[in-house]
Design an enzyme around this catalytic site. Structure first.
Site: not given
Length: 248
Positions: A11-13, A17, A150
């Site tokens: 996820t978030g690719g 990172i 955060y």
């Protein structure tokens, strides 16, 4: 490390990172699904990686309906999942006195709720002996100014990962955490000026530099590999000595 014929979701690719990790898994022979909120960014990532073993899914981790889209995309492949890298995240650095409800909800919905329900939705697809890895942060155990929300999301994420490691142990599924320090990514570039990054590199790291996404990616591959077969419930800090370095 060899991940030939292994199936990986990140996820978030589309950047940072997640993108670096997708490249490493592709180079190691895996089939990789990456998610992102922006179709254009996903297309750019796919063009750069340039592999038929890479698939993209437009999915916003903060939205349960989008997590269902990811689940359907993977289930349509009629395969099982070997590695789940829960990496998507957002950060807003604001003093407590100025945090808005929208900023609070955005970070908790993406960094905590999103990963929790992504794991839940994809549990039936994980093979016994699979690897689940969460991206946390050194802020989970530090107390830097302006990072209250955060940091809280990452602390919550760590506890979810620890409990998941115990709950999934019966299926030999290993659950671990990777906690980067400051790394040169589009996300860092949005919140830190060149002067701030130079100051950090020269004054806040034992290794006297910021991290590179590929260094985090290689740690993720290690945790997903058979070389880490006796590691679960662990937080691997990859920070160049950031946490323990005496600020000059």
């Amino acid at each position: 490390m060899n991940f030939t014929n292994k199936n990986v979701i990140i996820t978030g690719g589309s950047a940072g990172i997640g993108f670096a990790t997708a490249k490493e898994f592709i180079d190691a022979g895996a089939n990789v699904w990456i998610t992102g909120r922006n179709a254009e960014n996903l297309e750019k990532a796919a063009i750069e990686i340039n592999s038929t073993r890479l698939k993209t899914v437009v999915s916003d981790t903060s939205k349960l309906e989008d997590i269902s889209l990811l689940e359907k995309a993977f289930s349509d492949s009629n395969t099982k999942l070997d590695v789940l890298f829960l990496n998507a995240g957002v950060a807003k650095f604001t003093p407590i006195a100025q945090v808005t409800e929208a900023e609070f909800d955005l970070q908790f919905n993406t960094n905590v709720k999103g990963h929790f329900f992504t794991l839940q939705k994809l549990l039936p697809y994980l093979v016994d002996g699979a690897s689940v890895i969460f991206t946390s942060s050194t802020t989970a155990i530090s107390a830097n100014l302006t990072t209250s929300v955060y940091s809280a999301t990452k602390g919550a994420l760590n506890k979810i990962a620890h409990i998941a490691a115990n709950e999934l142990a019966g299926r030999k599924i290993r659950v671990n955490i990777v906690s980067p320090g400051p790394v040169v990514t589009p996300g860092l570039n949005r919140v830190a000026t060149a002067e701030v990054k130079e100051y950090l590199a020269n004054n806040a790291f034992a290794l006297q530099r910021l991290g590179d996404p590929s260094e985090i990616a290689r740690t993720v591959l290690f945790l997903a590999s058979d070389s880490a077969s006796f590691i679960t419930g662990t937080d691997i800090v990859v920070d160049g000595g950031y946490i323990n370095y005496a600020l000059k």
